[in-house]
Design a protein around this motif. Structure first.
Motif, PDB file in Angstrom:
ATOM      1  N   ASP A   1       2.367   6.499  -7.137  1.00 38.76           N
ATOM      2  CA  ASP A   1       1.392   7.427  -7.711  1.00 38.76           C
ATOM      3  C   ASP A   1       1.831   8.879  -7.547  1.00 38.76           C
ATOM      4  O   ASP A   1       1.479   9.737  -8.369  1.00 38.76           O
ATOM      5  N   GLN A   2       2.597   9.156  -6.508  1.00 39.16           N
ATOM      6  CA  GLN A   2       3.045  10.520  -6.258  1.00 39.16           C
ATOM      7  C   GLN A   2       4.254  10.915  -7.105  1.00 39.16           C
ATOM      8  O   GLN A   2       4.561  12.105  -7.209  1.00 39.16           O
TER       9      GLN A   2
ATOM     10  N   HIS B   1       9.735   3.785 -12.488  1.00 35.22           N
ATOM     11  CA  HIS B   1      10.487   2.533 -12.638  1.00 35.22           C
ATOM     12  C   HIS B   1      11.453   2.304 -11.484  1.00 35.22           C
ATOM     13  O   HIS B   1      11.884   1.180 -11.239  1.00 35.22           O
ATOM     14  N   GLN B   2      11.809   3.360 -10.742  1.00 36.22           N
ATOM     15  CA  GLN B   2      12.715   3.213  -9.613  1.00 36.22           C
ATOM     16  C   GLN B   2      12.106   2.377  -8.489  1.00 36.22           C
ATOM     17  O   GLN B   2      12.822   1.856  -7.628  1.00 36.22           O
ATOM     18  N   LEU B   3      10.785   2.246  -8.482  1.00 36.73           N
ATOM     19  CA  LEU B   3      10.099   1.440  -7.474  1.00 36.73           C
ATOM     20  C   LEU B   3       9.662   0.081  -8.002  1.00 36.73           C
ATOM     21  O   LEU B   3       9.048  -0.693  -7.265  1.00 36.73           O
TER      22      LEU B   3
ATOM     23  N   THR C   1       0.831  -1.209   0.000  1.00 35.69           N
ATOM     24  CA  THR C   1       0.000   0.000   0.000  1.00 35.69           C
ATOM     25  C   THR C   1       0.860   1.251   0.000  1.00 35.69           C
ATOM     26  O   THR C   1       0.601   2.219  -0.732  1.00 35.69           O
ATOM     27  N   MET C   2       1.921   1.225   0.788  1.00 36.09           N
ATOM     28  CA  MET C   2       2.842   2.348   0.856  1.00 36.09           C
ATOM     29  C   MET C   2       3.550   2.565  -0.484  1.00 36.09           C
ATOM     30  O   MET C   2       3.666   3.698  -0.981  1.00 36.09           O
TER      31      MET C   2
END
Length: 534
Positions: A387-388, A395-397, A380-381
């Motif tokens: 989204d922010q 892509h870094q996440l 969820t985090m």
């Protein structure tokens, strides 16, 4: 000490090599040692060992007479079987009795040059090295920031690049992440083998360094990403053992083999390299299950990587703690999120490996609920943070989200089995087991939908950045979700599951990591994709 015709030493002094500084090679003492008023020592010719000719694989103008056919494995073994005079007794003593060796200089060799290992190989020039580094930092570094830009830039600017460990690091950085210079002679052996064999030679010579460790991690990443199994599995285990031997995992109690870093930047770099090993160890385990991890369980007080941008710029900043940083109010960067996801994946791996007794079964089921809740909170985090972010940075996440989904899918797979012959009947609280089983079955449907959304973002990234590699850590969750879609479709033939399967299969097919092709073959060849295996 050999000298050249102009009265200067042929090799850099030992102190300059340790500091990765350009040495003036003046006799009797170089300019740097003279300026800081320290003893200047040049390596003796006999201290540089003759190494097997791995370069046989290279052809270049002016060295044709030195090029031989590639060395066979048998001849390499013979060449490396003799005792290595370069390894000091103090270094061997660290392995024989690390407690008694605490605080003593391990005397790691530093004077092994590229030409010592690959006499016929053309080393990277400063211009070529700069090109390789720039390409690497525009690609892999954006999602796996583990090699210090400041340190590598300083070496390229100030060093003669003759050292074997910096040359092999450049080759490792070039494995997947940069285009080769067409003017450079191409090796007869693959670049992966060149890196692997050279790292083996450095290991045999005990020339350990941050460059050596970084090249080893990049080799493991390359082999895992391109499905070079079982070699990839062994490489990950090997680099894990190297880190443990060097004491990278515990700077408080473990005797440190590597020289103490001079900067916070390099201290942080070693920490990031260790985290990369932890990530890869857990990632390869999720496919080859029911084996113990090669790296230890992480403690709640484990330190996460600092802010990526601050580290890149050499700006001192704090390191968050693992358990404190899982709270939503704590701000950490994408690589630290990847480390958190890897930590939870490791927890899942250890949970899956358990064979609880009747007395421990209830605790085992309760632990599964705890892990599931922690993963759901992290996912969820991660979704909110993604989204922010601007679309060009999401892509870094991908790596963190991929690891978290892989962990949740693995947990659900273990606890969702409803076949009568496989239902666990142990434990006093039968309702707890049934609740867990129902939670896993329902959770599958939710998580594969979320993975499909991640796949859409990955496909969008492919459209925008055709040349870049998506983090390898994002691929297994696509494969496992596609298998779940296939499982559901065979159960009730609902077309939406077939569409979900095909969409994920298509995204996997666009990956430049060759392991994606193995995933596709498994999906196409299995009659019952991703069903329970226990």
């Amino acid at each position: 000490m050999a000298s050249s015709e102009d009265g200067r030493a042929e090799l850099s002094c030992i102190q300059c090599k340790k500091l990765k500084r350009r040495c003036s090679k003046d006799l009797p003492a170089c300019l740097l040692c003279s300026r800081v008023r320290r003893r200047c020592e040049y390596p003796k010719p006999s201290s540089t060992p003759t190494r097997p000719n791995l370069s046989s694989g290279f052809e270049s103008p002016g060295v044709q007479s030195r090029v031989r056919t590639p060395i066979s494995l048998s001849s390499r073994s013979d060449a490396l079987s003799a005792p290595n005079p370069q390894i000091s007794s103090s270094l061997a003593g660290c392995f024989v009795d690390s407690v008694a060796s605490r605080g003593k200089d391990a005397a790691i060799p530093v004077d092994l040059l590229w030409q010592d290992i690959c006499p016929g190989a053309v080393p990277f020039t400063h211009v070529e090295a700069r090109h390789v580094v720039e390409e690497y930092y525009k690609s892999t570094h954006t999602w796996l920031p583990i090699i210090s830009k400041l340190r590598v830039d300083r070496i390229i600017d100030e060093d003669d690049l003759a050292s074997a460990d910096i040359q092999i690091l450049l080759h490792a950085m070039e494995l997947d992440h940069s285009s080769q210079h067409h003017a450079r002679p191409k090796p007869r052996i693959s670049q992966q083998k060149l890196v692997k064999y050279t790292l083996f030679d450095l290991e045999q010579a005990a020339q350990f360094s941050t460059n050596f460790l970084a090249a080893s991690v990049l080799l493991a990443l390359h082999e895992v990403g391109h499905g070079l199994f079982p070699a990839a599995y062994f490489t990950v285990a090997n680099v894990a053992r190297i880190c443990l031997a060097l004491g990278i995992h515990d700077r408080t109690k473990a005797t440190q083999i590597l020289p103490r870093p001079f900067t916070w930047t390099e201290t942080e770099e070693r920490r990031r390299l260790w985290w990369a090993v932890l990530i890869l160890d857990r990632y390869v385990h999720v496919g080859l299950r029911f084996r113990p991890l090669c790296t230890p369980r992480l403690e709640p007080s484990e330190i996460l990587p600092a802010r990526d941008g601050a580290w890149d710029n050499g700006d001192l900043t704090v390191n968050p703690l693992l358990v404190m940083s899982i709270e939503a109010s704590t701000s950490v960067d994408p690589f630290a999120r990847t480390c958190q996801a890897a930590h939870l994946l490791g927890w899942v791996c250890e949970h899956v490996n358990q064979n609880p007794s009747s007395e421990d079964a209830d605790l085992h089921f309760q632990e599964a609920f705890t892990i599931s809740n922690a993963l759901r909170a992290l996912i969820t985090m991660l979704s909110a943070e993604s989204d922010q972010r601007p679309r060009t940075q999401r892509h870094q996440l991908f790596a963190a989200r991929g690891l978290a989904y892989a962990a949740l899918n693995t947990l659900y797979d273990v606890h969702s089995c409803i076949e009568p012959d496989n239902i666990e009947t142990i434990g006093g609280n039968r309702g707890l087991r049934l609740d867990l089983q129902q939670s896993a079955i329902e959770g599958f449907k939710q998580v594969i939908g979320e993975i499909s959304e991640l796949a859409s973002e990955i496909e969008e990234y492919y459209e925008r950045e055709e040349r870049r590699l998506v983090p390898i850590m994002a691929l297994f969750c696509l494969y496992s979700a596609a298998g779940t879609y296939g499982w559901y479709f065979r159960e009730n033939t609902d077309p939406k599951y077939s569409v979900g399967f095909e969409n994920l299969r298509r995204v996997l097919g666009r990956s430049k990591w060759r392991v994606a092709g193995i995933y596709i073959e498994l999906l196409d060849g299995q009659e019952s994709c991703y069903t329970c295996v226990h």
